[in-house]
Design a protein around this motif. Sequence first.
Motif, mmCIF file in Angstrom:
data_model
loop_
_atom_site.group_PDB
_atom_site.id
_atom_site.type_symbol
_atom_site.label_atom_id
_atom_site.label_comp_id
_atom_site.label_asym_id
_atom_site.label_seq_id
_atom_site.Cartn_x
_atom_site.Cartn_y
_atom_site.Cartn_z
ATOM 1 N N LYS A 187 0.853 -1.192 0.000
ATOM 2 C CA LYS A 187 0.000 0.000 0.000
ATOM 3 C C LYS A 187 0.883 1.234 0.000
ATOM 4 O O LYS A 187 1.369 1.670 1.031
ATOM 5 C CB LYS A 187 -0.921 0.025 1.226
ATOM 6 N N THR A 188 1.120 1.773 -1.160
ATOM 7 C CA THR A 188 1.888 3.009 -1.281
ATOM 8 C C THR A 188 0.936 4.189 -1.122
ATOM 9 O O THR A 188 -0.291 4.035 -1.146
ATOM 10 C CB THR A 188 2.568 3.079 -2.658
ATOM 11 N N ASN A 189 1.495 5.379 -0.984
ATOM 12 C CA ASN A 189 0.657 6.582 -0.927
ATOM 13 C C ASN A 189 -0.229 6.684 -2.166
ATOM 14 O O ASN A 189 -1.395 7.067 -2.077
ATOM 15 C CB ASN A 189 1.513 7.839 -0.823
ATOM 16 N N ARG A 248 -3.092 4.150 -1.884
ATOM 17 C CA ARG A 248 -4.045 4.597 -0.845
ATOM 18 C C ARG A 248 -4.948 5.709 -1.379
ATOM 19 O O ARG A 248 -6.153 5.710 -1.161
ATOM 20 C CB ARG A 248 -3.290 5.096 0.389
ATOM 21 N N LEU A 249 -4.343 6.673 -2.076
ATOM 22 C CA LEU A 249 -5.114 7.792 -2.624
ATOM 23 C C LEU A 249 -6.135 7.322 -3.665
ATOM 24 O O LEU A 249 -7.287 7.766 -3.658
ATOM 25 C CB LEU A 249 -4.165 8.800 -3.270
ATOM 26 N N GLU A 271 -7.474 4.340 -3.873
ATOM 27 C CA GLU A 271 -8.517 3.588 -3.169
ATOM 28 C C GLU A 271 -9.457 4.514 -2.404
ATOM 29 O O GLU A 271 -10.666 4.285 -2.367
ATOM 30 C CB GLU A 271 -7.890 2.547 -2.243
ATOM 31 N N GLN A 272 -8.917 5.569 -1.793
ATOM 32 C CA GLN A 272 -9.762 6.533 -1.079
ATOM 33 C C GLN A 272 -10.772 7.185 -2.016
ATOM 34 O O GLN A 272 -11.902 7.465 -1.629
ATOM 35 C CB GLN A 272 -8.903 7.627 -0.424
ATOM 36 N N GLY A 282 -0.006 10.954 -5.258
ATOM 37 C CA GLY A 282 0.487 10.810 -3.888
ATOM 38 C C GLY A 282 1.811 11.471 -3.586
ATOM 39 O O GLY A 282 2.497 11.077 -2.650
#
Length: 160
Positions: A8-10, A13-14, A16-17, A110
């Motif tokens: 899970k890289t930045n 994560r972004l 997916e958010q 990210g």
Amino acid sequence: MAKKKPVKTNAIRLIEQQKIPYTEHRYEWSEEHSGADEAAKQLGQTEKIYKTLLAMGNKTGPLVAVIPGDRELDLKKIAKASGNKKVEMLHLRDLETTTGYIRGGCSPVGMKKLFPTYIDSSAETLDTVIVSAGRRGLQMELKPADLAKVVGADFVEILG
């Protein structure tokens, strides 16, 4: 044998958010072979691989260019698109402190800050593009419009 835990890289994560659909692609890399050309060769999707380049505008400061992995950025075209008189490539030594990413693992998604981002207009003709997911050997495939939305990018002609 333990199952490999997803990375899970930045960038991931972004994405997916924002509930943006994407596909992860992994490939083997080394210090000598960590660029877009190596990813394209190993993933076999040359036309979809886009690399992330950082430049410095004389008025805007850092800016991001996302272009096909086998092409070159036209500094005059990106200067015009970004409202700068002059644009130079960011020095490699400044990449990590500026973006939070290292060479070969720089994602347009990210970064430490959201910089003005320009995606070459050729991406609009594709169903999906593959960009770095923020780590060497890890790429993510997503729709160009979704990528543009998450980073606030404009599609412009910036190839040399």
